[in-house]
Design an enzyme around this catalytic site. Structure first.
Site, PDB file in Angstrom:
ATOM      1  N   GLU A 163      -5.601  -6.947   4.846  1.00  0.00           N
ATOM      2  CA  GLU A 163      -5.753  -6.475   3.468  1.00  0.00           C
ATOM      3  C   GLU A 163      -4.608  -7.018   2.621  1.00  0.00           C
ATOM      4  O   GLU A 163      -3.503  -7.256   3.115  1.00  0.00           O
ATOM      5  CB  GLU A 163      -5.743  -4.933   3.428  1.00  0.00           C
ATOM      6  CG  GLU A 163      -6.981  -4.316   4.059  1.00  0.00           C
ATOM      7  CD  GLU A 163      -7.128  -2.821   3.780  1.00  0.00           C
ATOM      8  OE1 GLU A 163      -8.238  -2.386   3.445  1.00  0.00           O
ATOM      9  OE2 GLU A 163      -6.131  -2.086   3.913  1.00  0.00           O
ATOM     10  N   GLN A 204      -4.758   1.033  -8.173  1.00  0.00           N
ATOM     11  CA  GLN A 204      -5.998   1.682  -7.753  1.00  0.00           C
ATOM     12  C   GLN A 204      -5.909   3.148  -8.149  1.00  0.00           C
ATOM     13  O   GLN A 204      -4.955   3.852  -7.771  1.00  0.00           O
ATOM     14  CB  GLN A 204      -6.164   1.552  -6.237  1.00  0.00           C
ATOM     15  CG  GLN A 204      -6.452   0.142  -5.778  1.00  0.00           C
ATOM     16  CD  GLN A 204      -7.901  -0.251  -6.066  1.00  0.00           C
ATOM     17  OE1 GLN A 204      -8.800   0.086  -5.329  1.00  0.00           O
ATOM     18  NE2 GLN A 204      -8.114  -0.984  -7.161  1.00  0.00           N
ATOM     19  N   SER A 262      -8.840  -3.734  -5.298  1.00  0.00           N
ATOM     20  CA  SER A 262      -7.567  -4.377  -5.641  1.00  0.00           C
ATOM     21  C   SER A 262      -7.690  -5.836  -6.063  1.00  0.00           C
ATOM     22  O   SER A 262      -8.614  -6.549  -5.651  1.00  0.00           O
ATOM     23  CB  SER A 262      -6.613  -4.289  -4.449  1.00  0.00           C
ATOM     24  OG  SER A 262      -6.144  -2.979  -4.347  1.00  0.00           O
ATOM     25  N   ASN A 290      -3.516   4.344  -5.328  1.00  0.00           N
ATOM     26  CA  ASN A 290      -3.115   3.577  -4.147  1.00  0.00           C
ATOM     27  C   ASN A 290      -2.556   2.226  -4.565  1.00  0.00           C
ATOM     28  O   ASN A 290      -1.594   2.225  -5.356  1.00  0.00           O
ATOM     29  CB  ASN A 290      -4.140   3.616  -3.003  1.00  0.00           C
ATOM     30  CG  ASN A 290      -5.534   3.154  -3.282  1.00  0.00           C
ATOM     31  OD1 ASN A 290      -6.214   3.708  -4.126  1.00  0.00           O
ATOM     32  ND2 ASN A 290      -5.986   2.165  -2.556  1.00  0.00           N
ATOM     33  N   ASP A 291      -3.088   1.125  -4.110  1.00  0.00           N
ATOM     34  CA  ASP A 291      -2.392  -0.166  -4.255  1.00  0.00           C
ATOM     35  C   ASP A 291      -1.968  -0.506  -5.692  1.00  0.00           C
ATOM     36  O   ASP A 291      -2.748  -0.293  -6.627  1.00  0.00           O
ATOM     37  CB  ASP A 291      -3.309  -1.315  -3.822  1.00  0.00           C
ATOM     38  CG  ASP A 291      -4.043  -1.055  -2.544  1.00  0.00           C
ATOM     39  OD1 ASP A 291      -3.792  -0.043  -1.889  1.00  0.00           O
ATOM     40  OD2 ASP A 291      -4.910  -1.877  -2.195  1.00  0.00           O
ATOM     41  N   ARG A 327     -11.728  -9.180   0.496  1.00  0.00           N
ATOM     42  CA  ARG A 327     -11.312  -8.512  -0.753  1.00  0.00           C
ATOM     43  C   ARG A 327      -9.865  -8.794  -1.123  1.00  0.00           C
ATOM     44  O   ARG A 327      -9.152  -9.463  -0.407  1.00  0.00           O
ATOM     45  CB  ARG A 327     -11.527  -7.002  -0.630  1.00  0.00           C
ATOM     46  CG  ARG A 327     -10.829  -6.318   0.519  1.00  0.00           C
ATOM     47  CD  ARG A 327     -11.067  -4.804   0.466  1.00  0.00           C
ATOM     48  NE  ARG A 327     -10.563  -4.154   1.668  1.00  0.00           N
ATOM     49  CZ  ARG A 327     -11.300  -3.865   2.746  1.00  0.00           C
ATOM     50  NH1 ARG A 327     -12.578  -4.166   2.774  1.00  0.00           N
ATOM     51  NH2 ARG A 327     -10.742  -3.281   3.783  1.00  0.00           N
ATOM     52  N   ASP A 328      -9.459  -8.230  -2.258  1.00  0.00           N
ATOM     53  CA  ASP A 328      -8.077  -8.220  -2.752  1.00  0.00           C
ATOM     54  C   ASP A 328      -7.600  -9.612  -3.180  1.00  0.00           C
ATOM     55  O   ASP A 328      -6.601 -10.137  -2.653  1.00  0.00           O
ATOM     56  CB  ASP A 328      -7.112  -7.627  -1.690  1.00  0.00           C
ATOM     57  CG  ASP A 328      -7.608  -6.296  -1.137  1.00  0.00           C
ATOM     58  OD1 ASP A 328      -8.355  -5.603  -1.856  1.00  0.00           O
ATOM     59  OD2 ASP A 328      -7.270  -5.960   0.022  1.00  0.00           O
TER      60      ASP A 328
HETATM   61  C1  FRU Z   1      -5.726  -1.250   0.623  1.00  0.00           C
HETATM   62  C2  FRU Z   1      -7.179  -1.207   0.171  1.00  0.00           C
HETATM   63  C3  FRU Z   1      -7.648  -2.567  -0.303  1.00  0.00           C
HETATM   64  C4  FRU Z   1      -8.790  -2.214  -1.216  1.00  0.00           C
HETATM   65  C5  FRU Z   1      -8.281  -0.947  -1.857  1.00  0.00           C
HETATM   66  C6  FRU Z   1      -9.343   0.082  -2.158  1.00  0.00           C
HETATM   67  O1  FRU Z   1      -5.091  -0.011   0.529  1.00  0.00           O
HETATM   68  O2  FRU Z   1      -8.000  -0.725   1.206  1.00  0.00           O
HETATM   69  O3  FRU Z   1      -8.011  -3.461   0.725  1.00  0.00           O
HETATM   70  O4  FRU Z   1      -9.045  -3.202  -2.172  1.00  0.00           O
HETATM   71  O5  FRU Z   1      -7.341  -0.380  -0.966  1.00  0.00           O
HETATM   72  O6  FRU Z   1      -8.798   1.152  -2.891  1.00  0.00           O
END
Ligand code: FRU
Length: 490
Positions: free
Chosen positions: A220, A54, A98, A37-38, A159-160
């Site tokens: 996010e 991710q 992330s 993902n991210d 987060r992030d």
């Molecule tokens: C966005 C998210 C972030 C988090 C990550 C988890 O897609 O939900 O906020 O850190 O993915 O995989």
């Protein structure tokens, strides 16, 4: 480090069939196995680009989230570099979530979110540090987590971290957050050494007339970046973020969660003189972008990469080969007429002119023969649409294709005949111009389309069939093809 989790991921990679999949992209970052993902920790170091992301190597069996790692010299050919951050600590056992990179002398620092779930459904969230000198070995800081709990007034959805160095040398961190009243926002922290952090406050928008006070239930992946204006060369501050829970505003905001930007001027914790929130990409799949950390960030326009996926849309044909999702191509950001513009930046082989270059099509369909059999290419078209009633571009086969059809200034993207199970058709109003400049990047199962030198971006996954692949241009009325070029990727 917990060797078991590292070795288990390496074993999964070694046994992967992903790259044998005809849908596996050639010039987009995709996971060697499992789920991506991210984008995370994007960084340019010693002339090489590093894209972390991710990474869930055992998807869908175990929900363990690592950081994966790919690197490239030319932003086009990517090498898989194996797992980087492993979720093997008490504070990140349910995911090394992330985060971002910051250059620090000979080291690169990676800040990320440690995620820990409780049996009752609650969670602990903390901000953590990993350091690397050679980008092969990644050491978790012994003082982790550096920010062990969210500040008072916010839920566990914090987060992030995006971290950058301010002009005075101090470190700043921007975090996505949810207030106790379940509205979304961004938080700012500051530090003198990147280890001890203090909470500066929420990012506020004094000139936005409250537009962002209750804008979704959680933000996010926020990033505060600096982007040059194409005309004046002046640098603008831009907040890029993904607010969850925004109602569709007429046209646009059709994905489960949107991603957009606000241009302004950052003073302390205030983003002043703000414009509207504008979606970054109008396509079906685009989320959680971030920009590449680099030494010359104050001279070069930032490069942005995004996740071409959506939460909850993992059920894709590629899972038959054990992988799912890709990143976008890198996009250079500038500001034009007060709007963010994204232009792909990857080294293509020299583009060659196509047969229809300089021709006028009248009520006619032509096949762009050069593309026959090639399933990864960049296509550039400049069209004079003054006398065209409508025109369309079809990619794929007769019974399984993507159509981009333009009539009366509206683009309809239709992928309903493809093997993709989500979102069939979407309409986008195009800016009114006599010529249409179209840059299209097609890569086996990914398509990114840019109109008007990056003024409008549209990204989508596109699973086509094994049947012969053609690109067809159809004109109703008179369509001038001012230029047409193609570069196949091998
Ligand atoms: C966005 C998210 C972030 C988090 C990550 C988890 O897609 O939900 O906020 O850190 O993915 O995989």
């Amino acid at each position: 480090m917990n060797e078991d989790l590292f070795a288990a991921a390496e074993n999964a990679i070694a046994g992967s069939l992903a790259t044998q999949d005809p849908d596996y992209p050639l010039f987009h970052v995709a996971p060697p196995v499992g789920r991506l993902n991210d984008p995370n920790g994007l960084v340019l170091r010693d002339g090489r680009y590093h894209a972390f992301y991710q990474f869930s190597p055992f998807h869908p069996h175990r929900k363990l989230v690592y950081w994966g790692h790919a690197s490239s010299d030319d932003l086009t050919h990517w090498r898989d570099d194996g797992p980087a951050i492993v979720p093997d600590s008490r504070y990140d056992a349910d995911g090394a979530y992330s985060g971002s990179a910051v250059l620090d002398g000979p080291d690169v620092r990676f800040y990320y979110t440690g995620n820990l779930r409780h049996p009752d459904g609650g969670r602990d969230t903390s901000q953590c540090l990993v350091t690397s000198t050679d980008l092969e070995r990644f050491d978790k800081h012994p003082g982790n987590p550096l920010i062990p709990v969210p500040p008072p007034g916010y839920t566990a959805h914090v987060r992030d971290p995006q971290v950058w160095r301010d002009a005075d040398g101090s470190y700043r961190m921007c975090l996505g957050a949810q207030r106790a009243n379940e509205t979304g926002c961004a938080l700012l922290y500051r530090s003198n050494d990147g280890i001890q952090w203090w909470f500066e406050g929420e990012l506020s928008f004094p000139d936005a007339q409250g537009a962002f006070d209750a804008f979704g239930y959680m933000w996010e992946c926020p990033s505060l970046i600096r982007v040059p204006d194409e005309a004046s060369g002046e640098w603008r501050d831009v907040l890029v973020f993904c607010p969850q829970g925004i109602a569709p505003l007429g046209e646009g905001f059709e994905n489960i969660f949107p991603c957009g930007s606000v241009i302004g001027r950052l003073v302390g914790t205030e983003l002043r003189d703000t414009g509207p929130f504008v979606e970054l990409d109008r396509g079906f799949e685009f989320y959680a972008p971030q920009v590449v950390a680099r030494q010359d960030a104050d001279r070069e326009p930032p490069l942005l990469l995004a996740w071409l996926g959506n939460a909850g849309e993992d059920d894709q044909p590629s899972l038959a080969h054990g992988w799912v999702h890709t990143l976008s191509v890198p996009r250079e950001l500038t500001v034009r007429d007060g709007r963010l513009v994204q232009r792909p930046r990857l080294e293509c082989p020299a583009r060659t002119s196509m047969q229809i270059n300089g021709r006028q099509l009248r009520n006619q369909r032509v096949e762009l023969v050069e593309a026959r059999g090639v399933r990864s290419f960049a296509l550039g078209l400049c069209l004079d649409v003054t006398e065209a009633q409508s025109w369309s571009l079809r990619l794929g086969a007769e019974d399984c294709h993507i159509d981009l059809a333009v009539a009366q200034g509206r683009l309809v993207v239709d992928r309903s005949t493809t093997r993709y199970p989500h979102g069939g058709r979407r309409t986008v109003t195009l800016p009114e111009t006599p010529t249409i400049e179209l840059d299209l990047y097609f890569d086996r199962s990914v398509l990114e389309v840019f109109f008007g030198r990056g003024a409008l971006a549209f990204s989508l996954r596109a699973y086509l069939s094994e049947a012969p692949f053609v690109v067809q241009l159809t004109a109703t009325g008179a369509l001038g093809v001012m230029s047409a070029t193609i570069s196949p990727f091998e």
